[in-house]
Write a protein that holds these residues in place. Structure first.
Motif, PDB file in Angstrom:
ATOM      1  N   UNK A  93       0.948  -1.182   0.186  1.00  0.00           N
ATOM      2  CA  UNK A  93       0.039  -0.075   0.046  1.00  0.00           C
ATOM      3  C   UNK A  93       0.957   1.085   0.190  1.00  0.00           C
ATOM      4  N   UNK A  94       0.567   1.981  -0.885  1.00  0.00           N
ATOM      5  CA  UNK A  94       1.485   3.082  -1.249  1.00  0.00           C
ATOM      6  C   UNK A  94       0.739   4.541  -0.848  1.00  0.00           C
ATOM      7  N   UNK A  95       1.865   5.554  -0.444  1.00  0.00           N
ATOM      8  CA  UNK A  95       1.197   6.879  -0.544  1.00  0.00           C
ATOM      9  C   UNK A  95       1.894   7.615  -1.701  1.00  0.00           C
ATOM     10  N   UNK A  96       1.014   8.305  -2.758  1.00  0.00           N
ATOM     11  CA  UNK A  96       1.742   8.606  -3.855  1.00  0.00           C
ATOM     12  C   UNK A  96       1.060   9.868  -4.171  1.00  0.00           C
ATOM     13  N   UNK A  97       1.908  10.634  -5.092  1.00  0.00           N
ATOM     14  CA  UNK A  97       1.412  12.071  -5.539  1.00  0.00           C
ATOM     15  C   UNK A  97       0.915  11.689  -7.102  1.00  0.00           C
ATOM     16  N   UNK A  98       0.013  11.566  -7.415  1.00  0.00           N
ATOM     17  CA  UNK A  98      -0.617  11.476  -8.855  1.00  0.00           C
ATOM     18  C   UNK A  98      -1.099  12.484  -9.514  1.00  0.00           C
ATOM     19  N   UNK A  99      -0.656  13.099 -10.403  1.00  0.00           N
ATOM     20  CA  UNK A  99      -1.060  14.311 -11.255  1.00  0.00           C
ATOM     21  C   UNK A  99      -1.350  15.136 -10.316  1.00  0.00           C
ATOM     22  N   UNK A 100      -0.507  15.492  -9.227  1.00  0.00           N
ATOM     23  CA  UNK A 100      -0.639  16.425  -8.463  1.00  0.00           C
ATOM     24  C   UNK A 100      -1.703  16.266  -7.068  1.00  0.00           C
ATOM     25  N   UNK A 101      -2.063  15.163  -6.959  1.00  0.00           N
ATOM     26  CA  UNK A 101      -3.013  14.563  -5.979  1.00  0.00           C
ATOM     27  C   UNK A 101      -2.673  13.641  -5.091  1.00  0.00           C
ATOM     28  N   UNK A 102      -2.432  13.643  -3.796  1.00  0.00           N
ATOM     29  CA  UNK A 102      -2.008  12.782  -2.638  1.00  0.00           C
ATOM     30  C   UNK A 102      -2.899  11.593  -2.765  1.00  0.00           C
ATOM     31  N   UNK A 103      -2.658  10.327  -2.897  1.00  0.00           N
ATOM     32  CA  UNK A 103      -3.611   9.346  -2.623  1.00  0.00           C
ATOM     33  C   UNK A 103      -2.929   8.121  -2.025  1.00  0.00           C
ATOM     34  N   UNK A 104      -3.901   7.255  -1.475  1.00  0.00           N
ATOM     35  CA  UNK A 104      -3.394   6.273  -0.933  1.00  0.00           C
ATOM     36  C   UNK A 104      -3.958   4.933  -1.586  1.00  0.00           C
ATOM     37  N   UNK A 105      -3.136   3.914  -2.163  1.00  0.00           N
ATOM     38  CA  UNK A 105      -3.675   2.786  -2.973  1.00  0.00           C
ATOM     39  C   UNK A 105      -2.623   1.759  -2.880  1.00  0.00           C
ATOM     40  N   UNK A 106      -3.334   0.494  -3.159  1.00  0.00           N
ATOM     41  CA  UNK A 106      -2.272  -0.706  -3.268  1.00  0.00           C
ATOM     42  C   UNK A 106      -1.736  -0.684  -4.734  1.00  0.00           C
ATOM     43  N   UNK A 107      -0.497  -1.013  -4.571  1.00  0.00           N
ATOM     44  CA  UNK A 107       0.370  -1.091  -6.158  1.00  0.00           C
ATOM     45  C   UNK A 107       0.140  -2.379  -6.509  1.00  0.00           C
ATOM     46  N   UNK A 108      -0.365  -2.478  -7.803  1.00  0.00           N
ATOM     47  CA  UNK A 108      -0.575  -3.791  -8.510  1.00  0.00           C
ATOM     48  C   UNK A 108      -0.035  -3.843 -10.095  1.00  0.00           C
ATOM     49  N   UNK A 109       0.280  -4.970 -10.448  1.00  0.00           N
ATOM     50  CA  UNK A 109       0.536  -4.809 -11.883  1.00  0.00           C
ATOM     51  C   UNK A 109      -0.820  -6.044 -12.520  1.00  0.00           C
ATOM     52  N   UNK A 110      -1.350  -5.218 -13.485  1.00  0.00           N
ATOM     53  CA  UNK A 110      -2.433  -5.720 -14.103  1.00  0.00           C
ATOM     54  C   UNK A 110      -2.026  -6.097 -15.710  1.00  0.00           C
TER      55      UNK A 110
END
Length: 148
Positions: A93-110
């Protein structure tokens, strides 16, 4: 509701240690006499810093709002312990800045596509192709406080 995060602060390496009582509880496979009542007072302590902070200089805390990670045990009002020293891998589970927005999501490969996935079926995965994404850290712990 998409989560909004509030940075609570960094871990303070100079903070005084605050050991908490942590009694030793052992299960026994068989009975071999009456245990000593003094065993309950052995003086063990639990330091939450030692337990949850592995790399103090790389650790910070976030407060969460929103319901996108509820099925993964992250609820509104929870505090995240985030470690910047961990290399992200699928399943983290990551904390990331995606296109300028902070988010918490699980990192997965699809397939071959890296995605940030929610813990709530109402929110679609975010494919990271052609997006500006900076990983701030990996969530090491979630502190959930019950309203009492």
């Amino acid at each position: 509701m998409i989560p909004q995060l509030e940075i609570l602060g960094r871990f303070d390496e100079g903070a005084a240690l605050m050991p908490l009582p942590y009694p030793l509880a052992l299960g026994r496979a068989g009975l071999s006499g009456f245990p000593s009542p003094a065993q309950d007072y052995e003086g063990r302590t639990l330091d939450l810093n030692e337990r949850f902070i592995k790399k103090p200089a790389a650790t910070f805390f976030l407060s969460v709002t929103g319901d996108s990670m509820i099925r993964l045990g992250i609820h509104e009002g929870d505090t995240l312990v985030v470690d910047r020293s961990i290399d992200p891998r699928p399943g983290h589970i990551l904390v990331a800045l995606v296109d300028g927005e902070i988010t918490v999501k699980r990192y997965e490969l699809r397939g071959d596509v890296p995605c940030l996935c929610s813990g709530n079926p109402r929110y679609a995965p975010i494919p990271l192709e052609n997006l500006d994404c900076q990983v701030w850290g990996v969530v090491r712990s979630v502190i959930h406080e019950y309203m009492v």
